[in-house]
Scaffold this motif. Structure first.
Motif, PDB file in Angstrom:
ATOM      1  N   GLU A 253      25.931  -4.707  -1.213  1.00 59.19           N
ATOM      2  CA  GLU A 253      26.620  -3.676  -0.427  1.00 59.19           C
ATOM      3  C   GLU A 253      26.336  -2.255  -0.908  1.00 59.19           C
ATOM      4  N   LYS A 254      25.764  -2.092  -2.090  1.00 55.98           N
ATOM      5  CA  LYS A 254      25.423  -0.763  -2.587  1.00 55.98           C
ATOM      6  C   LYS A 254      24.006  -0.331  -2.185  1.00 55.98           C
ATOM      7  N   THR A 255      23.311  -1.206  -1.464  1.00 58.75           N
ATOM      8  CA  THR A 255      21.908  -0.925  -1.130  1.00 58.75           C
ATOM      9  C   THR A 255      21.789  -0.041   0.099  1.00 58.75           C
ATOM     10  N   ASP A 256      21.114   1.099  -0.055  1.00 56.64           N
ATOM     11  CA  ASP A 256      20.722   1.967   1.055  1.00 56.64           C
ATOM     12  C   ASP A 256      19.207   2.069   1.024  1.00 56.64           C
ATOM     13  N   ALA A 257      18.552   1.498   2.023  1.00 56.84           N
ATOM     14  CA  ALA A 257      17.087   1.466   2.005  1.00 56.84           C
ATOM     15  C   ALA A 257      16.533   1.447   3.426  1.00 56.84           C
ATOM     16  N   ASP A 258      15.336   1.987   3.583  1.00 51.62           N
ATOM     17  CA  ASP A 258      14.537   1.814   4.786  1.00 51.62           C
ATOM     18  C   ASP A 258      13.371   0.911   4.429  1.00 51.62           C
ATOM     19  N   ILE A 259      13.212  -0.181   5.181  1.00 47.18           N
ATOM     20  CA  ILE A 259      12.190  -1.178   4.865  1.00 47.18           C
ATOM     21  C   ILE A 259      11.151  -1.180   5.983  1.00 47.18           C
ATOM     22  N   PHE A 260       9.903  -0.883   5.626  1.00 46.53           N
ATOM     23  CA  PHE A 260       8.824  -0.722   6.602  1.00 46.53           C
ATOM     24  C   PHE A 260       7.897  -1.936   6.597  1.00 46.53           C
ATOM     25  N   GLY A 261       7.400  -2.269   7.780  1.00 46.04           N
ATOM     26  CA  GLY A 261       6.370  -3.283   7.932  1.00 46.04           C
ATOM     27  C   GLY A 261       5.216  -2.703   8.735  1.00 46.04           C
ATOM     28  N   LEU A 262       3.979  -3.077   8.403  1.00 44.38           N
ATOM     29  CA  LEU A 262       2.790  -2.517   9.051  1.00 44.38           C
ATOM     30  C   LEU A 262       1.844  -3.635   9.445  1.00 44.38           C
ATOM     31  N   GLU A 263       1.394  -3.599  10.699  1.00 50.82           N
ATOM     32  CA  GLU A 263       0.390  -4.545  11.200  1.00 50.82           C
ATOM     33  C   GLU A 263      -0.663  -3.734  11.939  1.00 50.82           C
ATOM     34  N   GLU A 264      -1.947  -4.013  11.690  1.00 51.49           N
ATOM     35  CA  GLU A 264      -2.989  -3.188  12.291  1.00 51.49           C
ATOM     36  C   GLU A 264      -4.223  -4.020  12.621  1.00 51.49           C
ATOM     37  N   ASP A 265      -5.088  -3.432  13.448  1.00 48.24           N
ATOM     38  CA  ASP A 265      -6.427  -3.938  13.667  1.00 48.24           C
ATOM     39  C   ASP A 265      -7.380  -2.750  13.581  1.00 48.24           C
ATOM     40  N   ASP A 266      -8.581  -2.883  14.103  1.00 51.73           N
ATOM     41  CA  ASP A 266      -9.553  -1.799  13.953  1.00 51.73           C
ATOM     42  C   ASP A 266      -9.193  -0.551  14.745  1.00 51.73           C
ATOM     43  N   VAL A 322      12.831   3.544  -0.308  1.00 54.51           N
ATOM     44  CA  VAL A 322      11.917   3.341   0.810  1.00 54.51           C
ATOM     45  C   VAL A 322      10.970   2.221   0.401  1.00 54.51           C
ATOM     46  N   LEU A 323      11.140   1.061   1.034  1.00 56.84           N
ATOM     47  CA  LEU A 323      10.351  -0.115   0.684  1.00 56.84           C
ATOM     48  C   LEU A 323       9.207  -0.252   1.680  1.00 56.84           C
ATOM     49  N   VAL A 324       7.990  -0.319   1.167  1.00 58.61           N
ATOM     50  CA  VAL A 324       6.788  -0.308   2.001  1.00 58.61           C
ATOM     51  C   VAL A 324       5.921  -1.523   1.686  1.00 58.61           C
ATOM     52  N   PRO A 325       5.052  -1.923   2.633  1.00 55.47           N
ATOM     53  CA  PRO A 325       4.209  -3.103   2.386  1.00 55.47           C
ATOM     54  C   PRO A 325       3.070  -2.832   1.413  1.00 55.47           C
ATOM     55  N   VAL A 326       2.579  -1.592   1.348  1.00 51.36           N
ATOM     56  CA  VAL A 326       1.522  -1.222   0.408  1.00 51.36           C
ATOM     57  C   VAL A 326       1.877   0.122  -0.206  1.00 51.36           C
ATOM     58  N   GLN A 327       1.329   0.390  -1.370  1.00 47.82           N
ATOM     59  CA  GLN A 327       1.623   1.648  -2.049  1.00 47.82           C
ATOM     60  C   GLN A 327       0.865   2.803  -1.369  1.00 47.82           C
ATOM     61  N   PRO A 328       1.546   3.904  -1.026  1.00 47.55           N
ATOM     62  CA  PRO A 328       0.831   5.070  -0.468  1.00 47.55           C
ATOM     63  C   PRO A 328      -0.193   5.600  -1.460  1.00 47.55           C
ATOM     64  N   ALA A 367       6.624  -6.325  13.014  1.00 52.11           N
ATOM     65  CA  ALA A 367       5.493  -5.429  13.281  1.00 52.11           C
ATOM     66  C   ALA A 367       4.344  -6.198  13.919  1.00 52.11           C
ATOM     67  N   ARG A 368       4.092  -7.413  13.440  1.00 51.01           N
ATOM     68  CA  ARG A 368       3.004  -8.218  13.998  1.00 51.01           C
ATOM     69  C   ARG A 368       3.270  -8.530  15.464  1.00 51.01           C
ATOM     70  N   GLN A 369       4.497  -8.909  15.789  1.00 49.33           N
ATOM     71  CA  GLN A 369       4.830  -9.219  17.173  1.00 49.33           C
ATOM     72  C   GLN A 369       4.808  -7.969  18.047  1.00 49.33           C
ATOM     73  N   ALA A 370       5.225  -6.825  17.491  1.00 52.76           N
ATOM     74  CA  ALA A 370       5.217  -5.577  18.253  1.00 52.76           C
ATOM     75  C   ALA A 370       3.798  -5.179  18.630  1.00 52.76           C
ATOM     76  N   LEU A 371       2.847  -5.344  17.705  1.00 61.44           N
ATOM     77  CA  LEU A 371       1.453  -4.994  18.010  1.00 61.44           C
ATOM     78  C   LEU A 371       0.892  -5.918  19.082  1.00 61.44           C
ATOM     79  N   ALA A 372       1.219  -7.206  18.990  1.00 59.39           N
ATOM     80  CA  ALA A 372       0.738  -8.157  19.993  1.00 59.39           C
ATOM     81  C   ALA A 372       1.297  -7.819  21.372  1.00 59.39           C
ATOM     82  N   LEU A 373       2.587  -7.464  21.435  1.00 56.78           N
ATOM     83  CA  LEU A 373       3.201  -7.115  22.706  1.00 56.78           C
ATOM     84  C   LEU A 373       2.613  -5.820  23.261  1.00 56.78           C
ATOM     85  N   HIS A 374       2.404  -4.847  22.384  1.00 58.89           N
ATOM     86  CA  HIS A 374       1.825  -3.569  22.812  1.00 58.89           C
ATOM     87  C   HIS A 374       0.430  -3.772  23.401  1.00 58.89           C
TER      88      HIS A 374
END
Length: 635
Positions: A253-266, A322-328, A367-374
């Motif tokens: 309950e003390k956690t305040d975070a934004d958690i990001f997911g990234l899916e890409e192609d070429d 700020v939790l990310v899938p890869v390090q900036p 994110a993976r499903q969002a890219l497929a739908l887009h």
């Protein structure tokens, strides 16, 4: 098409310091902004053999006509300047994360004297706090309806509020206890603002405190045998808990975070983020963007975080983690920049284990499903627009596809209130920031062709003046404070007017009189949807189901809509003026005050003598004269 070698700066002239660079097209428009730890190393990479560049990078360097740079003192400064320039210039070749505006937010307009709670889409207005986003849309409306029971903040529009204030009677929500009715003075502005602050604290994740406070009041009421108040407090607690039940507890309950997911192609990338506040998922957002150059995942995340947090006016909304899938890539500079925006440390990291890692995998799947739908939805869209531009080029024998088209139309009623409109399509999509409106007066308003001549002449006179005022584009070092070139300095590839041969001839003559010969003009006639070219006795006929004709129709219809809207605005104002011109003692300032107060002739005509006198400067005699003038006109 420019040759990159024609504007390539000498290698020895480019500094090796960190900095930010801009590519401009031959017309001066900024088309790409980037930053580099070593400007020389980065810029020279753009001028290698074009066969080694990615397709979109090759397109960018062959579209550009110059490159310039600004040296900064540190990587963190380059991060801030890059964000500032991207926001200012909106370069077409930059990675732009298109926010999904379908997600609604619960917003509290803290910038107003009496803050208002309402449902909004997008994160735009200054002085407004946003909570969410919520999905589905029904959830935010149910949440707002529930919290107003405990925090009876105003939720009405300005019109409803002003009407209640004038009449001294609150609206229905004031009678049933879901509004504290500041409009009639039941609470002071300070008390109402305190209620709004409590609502913001509750929606920000501090709900447990309020539930405990109400529980204390309920126990106190029971001890005093005030069972009616105790029942009301019990219902308030149940309402607040229902709001919490909509958000699952996923972390401590003390956690305040934004958690990001990234899916890409070429070609494209999709991003999803879960907003976790107080250990609960408070909202979800999604972006889809088109990749311009061959960037790493770390660079993508860095540019995403710039755009997400760079415009955030309320630092309280920025989380501790700020939790990310890869390090900036520029981890240290990015962390320092975000911490500076928040005013406290922000931890940017990749979760490695435990509940946070599991939740990050869920976000990644979204994110993976969002890219497929887009891709499913956009596959036809991109192809259709490209096909339409190609068909227009082929049909009109243009040297290149008309990436920027401008549409023009006039609107009037029997020659009065004549106006003109200019709308812009870039890459087949409306660019509303470049729309313009024209008021046509005098001899120019006598007929459609004269009006068209006047509008085209004025638009391209601006273009020539701004073009003459610009300095020659050169590659080199520039001032970081330089502003964007004026909008009229961007010429179109194609001008489309609403009409047939007379309107086309007028537009062509306007360009010829200004000495402009490199801009094509066509007209689209409504009756048979024929495309008329200057000097041709017969129109160009595009197939009725062709994408090229559909694109021209959209441009023509948008210019017509824009002109009609402007004409109605002017006609409404002139109607009020003409009706009240002969009222003795009613000058321009009082007419303006009446219009501002009532908003329209219809509402003014329906007003009583007492309501008219509420307008500053309008006494009983003048109010009676205004009513008489309006009633005579309606009769």
């Amino acid at each position: 098409m420019p040759d990159p070698a024609s504007y390539r700066p000498k290698t020895g002239e480019i500094p090796t310091d960190p900095g930010v660079y801009r590519f401009r097209d031959p017309h001066g428009r900024v088309i790409y902004v980037g930053k580099a730890k070593n400007l020389r190393q980065r810029l020279t990479s753009y001028f290698q053999d074009q066969r080694h560049l990615t397709p979109k990078t090759r397109s960018m360097v062959t579209t550009a006509g110059s490159v310039e740079w600004t040296v900064v003192g540190s990587e963190q400064e380059s991060l801030q300047l890059e964000f500032t320039w991207i926001k200012e210039f909106s370069p077409r070749f930059n990675i732009m994360f298109r926010d999904d505006k379908t997600y609604p937010y619960l917003a509290v307009t803290m910038g107003e004297k009496y803050p208002r709670a309402l449902v909004m889409r997008g994160d735009k207005r200054k002085g407004t706090k946003y909570f969410g986003p919520f999905y589905p849309a029904k959830a935010v409306r149910e949440t707002l309806d529930t919290v107003l029971r405990v925090f009876p903040v105003r939720s009405c529009t300005a019109g409803v509020f002003n009407r209640a204030e004038r009449s001294g009677r609150p609206c229905l929500l004031g009678y049933i206890g879901k509004c504290s009715a500041p409009c009639v003075g039941r609470v002071t502005p300070e008390e109402h603002r305190d209620l709004a602050n409590e609502l913001c604290d509750f929606m920000g994740g501090d709900g447990t405190k309020f539930i405990r406070q109400i529980e204390g009041r309920m126990k106190q009421a029971v001890a005093q045998l005030d069972y009616e108040s105790a029942a009301r407090h019990r219902d308030d607690i149940a309402a607040l808990r229902r709001v919490f039940e909509r958000n699952a507890v996923v972390l401590d309950e003390k956690t305040d975070a934004d958690i990001f997911g990234l899916e890409e192609d070429d070609l494209e990338a999709a991003v999803q983020v879960f907003h976790v506040r107080g250990g609960r998922i408070r909202g979800q957002r999604g972006w889809v963007m088109e990749k311009v150059e061959d960037v790493t995942d770390g660079q993508l995340l860095e540019q995403l975080l710039q755009q997400v947090y760079g415009d955030m006016e309320d630092a309280d909304r920025m989380p501790r983690e700020v939790l990310v899938p890869v390090q900036p890539d520029d981890q240290e500079a990015l962390t320092g920049w975000l911490s500076g925006l928040r005013g406290a440390k922000v931890d940017v990291r990749v979760p490695q284990r435990g509940a946070k890692r599991e939740l990050a995998q869920t976000v990644q799947e979204n994110a993976r499903q969002a890219l497929a739908l887009h891709k499913t939805r956009r596959a036809g869209d991109v192809t259709v627009r490209s096909a339409g531009l190609q068909q227009i080029q082929d049909a009109l024998d243009l040297p290149e596809p008309p990436l920027r088209m401008e549409g023009y139309d006039n609107s009037h009623v029997s020659g009065t209130n004549v106006v003109g409109s200019m709308v812009v399509f870039e890459d087949g999509l409306p660019k509303k920031s470049d729309y313009r409106r024209f008021t046509v007066k005098g001899e120019a308003a006598r007929d459609d062709t004269s009006s068209m001549y006047d509008v085209i002449s004025r638009r391209f006179q601006h273009y020539l003046e701004e073009l003459a005022g610009e300095s020659e584009l050169v590659s080199g070092e520039v001032d970081a404070e330089e502003k964007a070139p004026a909008r009229f300095s961007y010429p179109p590839s194609l001008v489309v007017v609403d009409g047939g041969p007379p309107q086309v001839a007028a537009a062509q003559q306007a360009l010829a009189d200004l000495g402009i010969t490199d801009i094509s003009v066509v007209g689209l006639a409504k009756r048979l949807e024929e495309v008329w070219v200057p000097g041709d006795d017969f129109p160009v006929i595009l197939p009725r189901n062709s994408e090229g004709l559909f694109l021209l129709q959209r441009l023509r219809d948008e210019s017509h809509r824009f002109a009609i809207t402007f004409h109605r605005e002017r006609r409404g104002k002139s109607m009020i003026q003409s009706l009240l011109d002969d009222v003795p003692g009613l000058g321009a300032s009082k007419r303006a005050a009446l219009l501002k107060h009532f908003g329209s002739v219809k509402k003014m005509r329906a007003a009583s003598l007492e309501e008219l006198q509420q307008v500053k400067g309008v006494g009983p005699t003048l109010a009676a004269a205004v009513l008489s003038a309006l009633s005579d006109e309606s009769a």
